[in-house]
Design an enzyme around this catalytic site. Structure first.
Site, short mmCIF file in Angstrom:
data_model
loop_
_atom_site.label_atom_id
_atom_site.label_comp_id
_atom_site.label_asym_id
_atom_site.label_seq_id
_atom_site.Cartn_x
_atom_site.Cartn_y
_atom_site.Cartn_z
N ARG A 198 -26.64 -5.21 4.33
CA ARG A 198 -25.02 -6.64 4.49
C ARG A 198 -25.58 -7.46 5.05
O ARG A 198 -25.96 -9.26 4.86
CB ARG A 198 -24.01 -6.48 3.15
CG ARG A 198 -23.39 -5.78 2.64
CD ARG A 198 -22.60 -5.81 2.24
NE ARG A 198 -21.76 -6.17 1.18
CZ ARG A 198 -20.71 -6.86 1.43
NH1 ARG A 198 -19.99 -5.95 0.92
NH2 ARG A 198 -20.08 -7.72 -0.18
N LYS A 214 0.58 -1.03 -0.02
CA LYS A 214 -0.43 -0.35 0.15
C LYS A 214 1.25 1.37 0.65
O LYS A 214 2.10 1.06 0.56
CB LYS A 214 -0.91 0.32 1.34
CG LYS A 214 -2.11 -1.15 1.30
CD LYS A 214 -3.42 -0.42 2.56
CE LYS A 214 -4.08 -1.60 2.16
NZ LYS A 214 -5.16 -1.00 3.31
N GLU A 274 -19.55 -8.82 7.14
CA GLU A 274 -21.22 -7.59 8.04
C GLU A 274 -22.11 -8.91 7.99
O GLU A 274 -22.74 -8.60 10.07
CB GLU A 274 -21.69 -6.89 7.51
CG GLU A 274 -21.01 -5.76 6.97
CD GLU A 274 -19.78 -5.94 5.89
OE1 GLU A 274 -19.42 -5.18 5.13
OE2 GLU A 274 -20.22 -7.17 4.71
#
Length: 619
Positions: free
Chosen positions: A392, A278, A364
């Site tokens: 979700r 990253k 989730e």
């Protein structure tokens, strides 16, 4: 500044380049990306990590004929720049500009719209199967991050894909580990070897020969697993039916291109493990990829510098402070988040109460059922989740929490419109989908202190509760250290007026109070969407000619609908106007302007009320 990048606007032009010039192109692309995002804001560190991978994929595959499905948009800026949208990057995530996520209606190169994670493998598999049935020659490629691989949906898709025998390539962009030089070199060599045609052909031939001798075939497979297990992270994906390749260095264009070219010749499901960093290529982002994940405008030379102005605390900060204060009072409290520690305000809690903090990854559904299980054993779970992510886990919310009437608190951030992230992240529906669930208590604070008190009230209520609050700061009301219970299902009159009553839900109180000064209207902070204050509604209807509900939620089935149902239930017939979000997906833009466009600012409320009064001749 960009002599090579300026000559290439589409992947077809990129594919004409000599491979030796690709590193220069990637370097210019990365520099342009940093300069561009510094002027507009957006997601940076994750996009910097996929520059070489993006270049390699578009160089090897015949896009847009071959289809790349990104998981999610945090990796796609280089893709957008390379696919004809470089000149539009100056309006990234702005009204009328390009989106921060892939959108099918924006470019033919965006094969699938993605903004919530872990959908790419399912979508790409659907495309691969369609290619088989249509007897066309296309490749379907899913690019998924290591965080997104924690979601059940990704593994459901892998499980299905492994028995489909479709020509699907899954690329795992793993940016949570590094490759040391010797191991990396060995792995790069082995990855190229295992992705080669000779290896694949020899393996299939060996399986056919040994297939007539099941014990020998099993022995051969186990031997292969042990050999590969010494040089690769896992044989898990092989068990799913994929040919696992990797890990390889995701910043080595030579290795990427050779490996992808080899894979392109193979049939069936392929899994390529690519390791990236990253923030790669921009030191500040490499040093602190979390800080540079989502950025505002900044100076590329200085990097992100702390603001000298003291900003009002955000609702997210109010929640984070309350959580720590509540945890100090009650040892039963646990905090749960589906991979949103920073975004949901849980950093301090995770540091002060590490044994009571649970980041379950991008999962989730699991987060909600995990909370339900903990509640069964006497704990008091607080689930910190974005409104759009709670969607979700709707089945778990109903079946695992509400039906069992378990005391789980849902701290719902990013309720209402969210500005630059657009419709995929807007919390436009939570009042609608929450209030129809039995046993739920649903609250919406009008300011920061009320948010704190509602969270306390929710925690002290031994049934499922939800407190939904918007992104960013409120009206600036300071929070009180003392926490107190609010009377359940009771609103409060904030301004007494005549004829018109504005029933405000949550964040809409400030524009309602402003509009009321010109309208001489009564303003009510309703506080609770469920249970609704039926008594207050009846009283307002008896003393006013027009009731106006105002909410930052879709009108359909929202708080205004709750008021209408209350009036009908009480056999009260009066004029009513519902203001809220329209029945459409609202595009990205400035939050204040978005509200104005929906008629939810001071002027919009005044205009709507005056229009209603004029049409109905109520005065």
């Amino acid at each position: 500044m960009y002599p090579l990048l300026d000559t290439i606007n589409l992947p077809s032009q990129l594919r004409e380049l000599d491979p030796k010039r690709l590193p220069q192109f990637a370097n210019e692309l990365r520099n342009f990306l940093v300069e561009s995002v510094a002027k507009t804001g957006g997601h940076l560190s994750s996009n910097l990590g996929t520059v070489e991978l993006t270049v390699a994929m578009h160089y090897v595959f015949n896009t847009p004929h071959d289809q790349i499905v990104w998981d999610v948009g945090h990796q796609t800026y280089a893709h957008k720049i390379l696919t004809g949208r470089r000149e539009n990057m100056n309006k990234l995530r702005m009204h009328g500009g390009i989106a921060g996520f892939p959108r099918r209606d924006e470019s033919e190169y965006d094969a699938f719209g993605t903004a919530h994670s872990s959908t790419s493998i399912s979508a790409a598999l659907g495309m691969a199967v369609a290619t088989q049935l249509n007897q066309t020659c296309k490749r379907a490629i899913a690019v998924i991050g290591d965080g997104a691989m924690s979601a059940g949906m990704a593994f459901e898709a892998l499980n299905n894909a492994g028995v489909m025998d479709a020509n699907l390539l899954v690329i795992l962009n793993d940016n949570d580990m590094s490759i040391s030089r010797p191991v990396g070199a060995l792995n790069n060599y082995l990855a190229k070897l295992m992705s080669g045609q000779f290896y694949a052909t020899a393996r299939r031939a060996g399986e056919k020969v040994l297939g007539v001798m099941p014990p020998m075939l099993e022995l051969a497979k186990r031997a292969e697993e042990h050999v590969k297990g010494m040089v690769t992270p896992s044989t898990l994906f092989e068990e799913f039916g994929f040919n696992y390749i990797g890990p390889i260095d995701g910043h080595d264009l030579n290795v990427l291109i050779k490996t992808l070219n080899n894979i392109k010749q193979l049939d069936g499901p392929q899994f390529l493990h690519v390791v990236t960093r990253k923030g790669a290529g921009y030191k500040q982002a490499e040093d602190d990829p979390i800080l540079y994940h989502g950025v505002g405008k900044f100076d590329t030379k200085k990097g992100i510098t702390p603001s000298k102005t003291i900003a009002k605390p955000t609702y997210t900060q109010v929640f984070g402070d309350w959580l720590c204060d509540m945890a100090a009072q009650d040892s039963r409290l646990i905090g749960i988040t589906p991979a949103m520690r920073e975004g949901s305000g849980l950093v301090r809690f995770s540091q002060e109460y590490p044994t009571r903090y649970f980041d379950v990854g991008i999962a989730e559904q699991h987060a909600v059922t995990f909370a339900a299980g903990a509640a069964c054993e006497g704990l008091k779970p607080v689930v910190a989740i974005y409104s759009t992510f709670l969607q979700r886990a709707y089945d778990q919310l109903i079946h695992d929490v509400a039906i069992q009437n378990l005391p789980v608190v849902f701290a719902i951030d990013r309720a209402g419109l969210v500005g630059a992230d657009g419709p995929t992240h807007a919390g436009s529906f939570d009042l609608t989908y929450l209030r129809c669930i039995p046993n739920m208590t649903v609250m919406a604070p009008a300011d920061e202190d009320e948010c704190r008190q509602m969270l306390y009230t929710a925690f002290k209520t031994d049934t499922p509760t939800a407190v939904r609050y918007p992104r960013g700061s409120g009206s600036g009301v300071p929070t009180q250290k003392e926490m107190r219970m609010l009377p359940i299902g009771r609103g409060e009159i904030r301004r007494q007026g005549e004829k018109v009553a504005l029933l405000s839900f949550g964040s809409m109180l400030t524009p309602c109070l402003a509009a009321a000064e010109e309208l001489n209207a009564t303003v009510v902070n309703m506080r609770f969407i469920k249970p609704l204050d039926d008594e207050l509604v009846a009283s307002l209807a008896a003393n006013h000619s027009l009731l106006v509900t105002v909410e930052e939620n879709t009108i359909m089935g929202g708080a205004g609908s709750a008021v209408s149902e209350s009036l009908y239930k009480q056999k009260i017939y009066t004029k009513m106007l519902q203001l809220g979000l329209p029945d459409t997906f609202i595009d990205q833009g400035d939050h204040a302007q978005m509200l104005a466009n929906c008629g939810l600012d001071k002027d919009g409320i005044i205009d709507s009320v005056n229009s209603m009064l004029s049409n109905e001749s109520l005065l």
